[in-house]
Design an enzyme around this catalytic site. Sequence first.
Site, PDB file in Angstrom:
ATOM      1  CD  GLU A   1      52.417  57.148  76.583  1.00  0.00           C
ATOM      2  OE1 GLU A   1      51.952  56.018  76.296  1.00  0.00           O
ATOM      3  OE2 GLU A   1      51.746  58.027  77.158  1.00  0.00           O
TER       4      GLU A   1
ATOM      5  CD  GLU B   1      48.120  57.407  73.851  1.00  0.00           C
ATOM      6  OE1 GLU B   1      47.117  56.710  74.095  1.00  0.00           O
ATOM      7  OE2 GLU B   1      49.266  56.938  73.859  1.00  0.00           O
TER       8      GLU B   1
END
Length: 499
Positions: free
Chosen positions: A406, A225
Amino acid sequence: MSLLTRRRLLRRAAASATAAGAARAGLTGAVAAGAAAGSTALSGCDDSPDTTPATAGSARGPLRFPSGFGWGAATSAYQIEGAAKEDGRGESIWDTFSHTPGRTRNGDTGDVAADHYHRYAEDLDLMRDLGLRSYRFSVSWPRIQADGSGRPNQRGLDFYRRLVDGLHERGIAPMLTLFHWDLPQALQDAGGWENRDTAERFAEYADVMFHALGDRVPVWLTINEPKTVVQNGYLWGHHAPGRQDPDAAYLVAHHLQLAHGLAVRALRARGVDARIGPALNLHPCYPADDTAEAATATRLHDGYENRLYLDSILKGAYPADVLADLGPDSRMVRAVRDGDLAVIASPVDLLAVQYYTPLYVTGQGGTVTRWPTSEAEWQQIYPEGMYDILTRVTRDYGRIPITITENGLPCPDRLDADGTVDDAGRIDFLRDHFAAAHRAIRDGVPLESYHVWSLLDNFEWAEGYEQRWGLVYVDYPTQRRVLKRSAHWYRTVIRDNGL
């Protein structure tokens, strides 16, 4: 970067935070209208038992995933390992940040976390008992190189060797993330990700790991991320290193992308027979209304949220509208050197997608809430967004293999007197997102695996230990592990390879 752009970026961040905060008060008018119309959006965590059938499978029978589908779970080093000062581990920016008064809820730190460093064998047995086929974890960079460079710490390498060997012994495929935000503090002191040299240090660290574990890890992920580092660490300031500087933020974005590309090249140079790719959190962006202004603002918002990272890695160019918005004098634009984008676009083998929430953009460039939110007030619960982002990636970037690394939900989990944890809302959430992923596969998305966030309750960054995201309940005073109702349910999903 112009003063106007700087102010707009800060206003966008403030508007997003305001919209998320207001969501705790209840459903917006749009949500209420959607519910009246029969919306399938969830209302968050609910302790009442769920008696409804699987959302997408109820009318057509069970949903079965492709043979060999990689059902898994995910964690990150700083959130679970603890042992912050043991066996040669150096200090990370999250050690510094969490120990700074006022930075985390209740002053919580990751010093102990879920004590996974000492309890990894027990946790490996939990994974085996759940039937996990894949486990996505991260390596603590300061556990390998205390100062972010130089000779590796053998005790740190040995820990990850034991972990990887334990996964293989239990028939679980390792998926290793090289960087999940815990930058060595020594590198931050030298400028952190604003310093181009940090990307070079990351490539050296990656090569150390490829040398140590390359033949034992089938899938490597580079940067987790990068957008969260940019936005939370440098725009909003509520993640380490706690800055609020838009001009620095997008310089950081470029150096993170460069670090990714350098790591890909390091793996190729090693000749390791493994796959590699980035881990990107992608947010489908929708206009908040039917105006032309909202459509225009949504396109630019999507540029900052998604295309800045996807285009540079998969197309070899930064999106022109984002560069124009930043302006020719921005630190990011001035930092791009000849050859950088070719490095960033070094061919990858797969794309890791992390999906949590959609974004609804107004004509003024802010965001509004359209769906019920979870305990994480920024998270709107909208399973359809999973389908939309997966199909969009395949449509716009071709049939690159995808893994979901995720997706999950925080719930107000409590350990009942009978020793159980009934998190029915998490089951509802996962069921609907699994169904959306199945529909994406049916419609041509090459989705290979799905990792629930998270395996364990853990240190949730600035929220400390307030939010519980795990399939497994952790009683922090005793470090006792308890399978939640969702874990038992997920074990059945894995066994049946579907819903």
